[in-house]
Design a protein around this motif. Structure first.
Motif, mmCIF file in Angstrom:
data_model
loop_
_atom_site.group_PDB
_atom_site.id
_atom_site.type_symbol
_atom_site.label_atom_id
_atom_site.label_comp_id
_atom_site.label_asym_id
_atom_site.label_seq_id
_atom_site.Cartn_x
_atom_site.Cartn_y
_atom_site.Cartn_z
ATOM 1 N N THR A 1 0.839 -1.191 0.000
ATOM 2 C CA THR A 1 0.000 0.000 0.000
ATOM 3 C C THR A 1 0.881 1.250 0.000
ATOM 4 O O THR A 1 2.088 1.181 0.225
ATOM 5 N N VAL A 2 0.241 2.377 -0.252
ATOM 6 C CA VAL A 2 0.907 3.681 -0.197
ATOM 7 C C VAL A 2 0.339 4.447 0.992
ATOM 8 O O VAL A 2 -0.880 4.504 1.170
ATOM 9 N N ASP A 3 1.231 5.015 1.813
ATOM 10 C CA ASP A 3 0.793 5.831 2.943
ATOM 11 C C ASP A 3 0.428 7.213 2.418
ATOM 12 O O ASP A 3 1.303 8.049 2.175
ATOM 13 N N ASP B 1 -7.764 14.406 -2.105
ATOM 14 C CA ASP B 1 -9.068 13.877 -2.498
ATOM 15 C C ASP B 1 -9.037 12.351 -2.541
ATOM 16 O O ASP B 1 -9.969 11.685 -2.083
ATOM 17 N N SER B 2 -7.968 11.801 -3.107
ATOM 18 C CA SER B 2 -7.849 10.341 -3.202
ATOM 19 C C SER B 2 -7.804 9.708 -1.815
ATOM 20 O O SER B 2 -8.385 8.635 -1.585
ATOM 21 N N PHE C 1 -3.862 4.063 4.250
ATOM 22 C CA PHE C 1 -3.066 3.155 3.435
ATOM 23 C C PHE C 1 -3.857 2.684 2.218
ATOM 24 O O PHE C 1 -4.733 1.835 2.308
ATOM 25 N N LEU C 2 -3.524 3.241 1.077
ATOM 26 C CA LEU C 2 -4.235 2.990 -0.174
ATOM 27 C C LEU C 2 -3.482 1.960 -1.004
ATOM 28 O O LEU C 2 -2.270 2.082 -1.223
ATOM 29 N N ARG D 1 -6.033 -1.294 -6.348
ATOM 30 C CA ARG D 1 -7.469 -1.015 -6.366
ATOM 31 C C ARG D 1 -7.823 0.159 -7.273
ATOM 32 O O ARG D 1 -9.003 0.469 -7.456
ATOM 33 N N LEU D 2 -6.805 0.816 -7.812
ATOM 34 C CA LEU D 2 -7.034 1.970 -8.676
ATOM 35 C C LEU D 2 -7.023 1.551 -10.139
ATOM 36 O O LEU D 2 -6.372 0.569 -10.516
#
Length: 607
Positions: free
Chosen positions: A493-495, A552-553, A571-572, A576-577
């Motif tokens: 994931t990306v913080d 926004d994301s 944590f994205l 999923r994008l």
């Protein structure tokens, strides 16, 4: 060898957003596009040059570097570069070099402008910051997934109606969706049980299938709130199942609509202001996640959402201060409660701890400190009860260090500026985001102005703050993608907080310090920096656009977690994008890295 028109058309059919364009438009692009063949190590364009248009990599690889030679992207097949988002005043803000034999497709600037004018999908692709996204009517235009209850209660067609009634009673619901072989067959409601079972004196063993509404009216997940409203009004129904390919995805009831409309920041602020205990307040702040979902679904930009959510925290703080004074008696000397961190910047999202402090009038005695220690405990404990958890670093008014007379605070700031060691840098970063919440605001006004003057005049302190602002790197991978966390609970994931939002927060704070700007909110700081000349119009625009997209994301990710019944975090997962979303998110991170590099080399962001 140049690409043929047929080769260009076939290639563009695999590249977003051109893949959605009709054949005649692709044919026109193929005629107007230019092919460029570059040898390994050949410069494609250099920093400061005017660019003819947009480059798309047909094959090969390209390195994009900033003006200081730092690599900001390694690009490959189907990646594009040179777009307007990376230009300053019409000039290239980066340099690009082929790292292998590379074939490029160059789409002229006029062609890109024509495509954006004539095709909404292309315009959306290049409108990375979504500045034109207007808030929508909350209920009527909200996506159905925002309104619906997920995983609705279901039963089989042969379930006895008596069991169905017990199930609805125990779960406090008004309907059951009847499912067989994974498909929705019908719906049974309390009205069916009262009218058809009780009213006609049917036995409790009657199967649900005999009284249910078979093949009920449904809507797809792509529907919006007005679709539900119109269906309910036209057909006089109170339950609308949401299905996809016949399978149940959720349900919307009249209760859901009422509940959705009832949640607003104004309602929550009103309820908090009237609460008599921290426990009562906690029932109000528990609605914040649902408010977050509603605000994001309504199309509100991140700074509007976080401002409204922060207003709720401010109200809770002031109410707790009033309750503390009611319990302890009037304060012995004037005081000021201040917030720092995200609350101080009015940027609270779905995940927030508390960061606060107390400034006391210089007439305060040791005996007075006892009163304010008790007041701080009541307020901080109350905030924790309301979901604003204790700061793990004890950056709270309950810590005696942060509950002091104004003269002590002046000494703190003077010491941090004079000796900017790592702790001083950290504390100064936090305390430059102070914002008064309740009490005597005059205690802070002179301190803020004095501190900004002293800090901006100390070149050594500014240099240390520059270094501190560069500690949070953006998550750019070596090859086209995003660098994710490699291990642990948040692997892959990306913080979006520490590696996305925080780097811009740091840059905004730094420019506010340098130019002695008083705003504390990050976006307001960027606007003020542009007005003051500390940021060029193009530099400010690029940084704002990148910040808006990332913030926004982050909020959209948190809202999706709330809707899924998961506690929101930062944590994205890039997986999923869509390719579209990943591409623009990467571009936003490139902008920030370029700005960081300019600051790090002492060139500022004046363009």
């Amino acid at each position: 060898m140049s690409l043929t028109q047929d080769q260009i058309i076939r290639f563009l059919r695999s590249v977003h957003p051109y893949d959605a364009l009709p054949p005649e438009v692709l044919a026109d692009i193929a005629v107007r596009a230019e092919t460029r063949i570059c040898a390994a190590a050949e410069a494609i364009y250099r920093f400061g040059e005017a660019l003819p248009g947009l480059f798309v990599i047909h094959d090969g690889s390209v390195d994009v570097v900033d003006e200081n030679g730092a690599v900001v992207s390694h690009l490959g097949l189907r990646n594009s570069f040179g777009e307007r988002g990376l230009l300053r005043d019409g000039k290239a803000a980066t340099s690009a070099t082929a790292t292998a034999e590379t074939t490029l497709l160059m789409l002229p600037a006029k062609l890109i402008a024509d495509l954006q004018r004539d095709h909404a999908g292309v315009a959306r692709f290049f409108n990375r910051a979504r500045q034109d996204r207007a808030p929508r009517n909350d209920l009527a235009t909200s996506p159905i997934e925002t309104l619906m209850a997920r995983d609705p209660a279901t039963c089989a067609p042969d379930l006895p109606v008596q069991h169905a009634a017990r199930l609805m009673r125990d779960r406090r619901i008004s309907s059951l969706c009847v499912v067989e072989d994974g498909l929705l067959r019908g719906i049974v409601t309390i009205r069916d049980l009262s009218g058809k079972v009780v009213g006609e004196d049917l036995p409790g063993t009657t199967p649900v299938a005999d009284v249910m509404t078979a093949e009920p009216l449904t809507l797809p997940p792509s529907a919006i709130g007005s679709d539900v409203l119109h269906m309910m009004m036209e057909h006089r129904i109170g339950h609308v199942p949401i299905t996809e390919a016949g399978r149940l995805a959720g349900i919307v009831t009249q209760t859901d609509l009422t509940r959705f409309q009832a949640v607003s920041s104004a309602e929550l602020v009103t309820a908090l202001a009237r609460a008599d205990t921290a426990e009562e307040m906690a029932t109000v702040t528990a609605e914040i996640p649902r408010l977050l979902v509603q605000l994001v679904a309504g199309g509100n930009r991140h700074d509007v959402v976080t401002r409204l959510i922060t207003d709720i925290a401010d109200t809770a703080t002031r109410r707790l201060l009033a309750l503390a004074e009611a319990e302890l008696g009037p304060p012995p000397v004037p005081y000021l409660w201040l917030a720092c961190g995200s609350q101080g910047r009015q940027e609270q999202a779905g995940v927030s701890d508390q960061d606060n402090c107390l400034m006391l009038d210089d007439s305060a005695t040791e005996a007075d400190l006892v009163y304010f220690a008790a007041l701080a405990k009541i307020v901080c404990d109350g905030l924790n009860t309301c979901g604003y958890v204790y700061c793990p670093g004890e950056m709270m008014a309950t810590n005696p260090r942060w509950c002091q007379p104004v003269r002590v605070w002046r000494g703190y700031f003077a010491g941090w500026i004079a000796k900017p060691n790592p702790e001083a840098q950290m504390l100064a970063s936090v305390m430059f985001d102070l914002r008064p919440i309740g009490g005597d605001f005059d205690l802070f006004r002179d301190i803020q102005a004095e501190t900004l003057r002293a800090a901006s005049a100390n070149s050594i302190f500014v240099a240390h703050m520059v270094s501190n602002a560069l500690k949070h790197s953006v998550p750019l991978g070596l090859f086209r993608g995003l660098a994710t966390i490699r291990s642990g609970e948040h692997r892959d994931t990306v913080d979006m907080k520490h590696n996305g939002v925080v780097p811009v927060v740091d840059l905004g704070r730094l420019h506010a310090l340098r130019a002695q700007l008083t705003p504390v909110n990050t976006r307001a700081r960027l606007d003020a920096a542009e007005r003051s000349g500390a940021l060029s119009p193009s530099g400010a625009r690029d940084l704002r656009d990148a910040y808006d997209l990332i913030a926004d994301s982050r909020l959209e990710h948190q809202a999706a977690q709330v809707k899924a019944g998961v506690a929101p975090d930062n944590f994205l997962s890039p997986s999923r994008l869509s390719d579209f979303e990943r591409s623009h998110l990467r571009d936003a991170f490139v902008v920030i890295k370029t700005m960081q590099s300019a600051i790090g080399h002492g060139k500022g962001m004046l363009g």
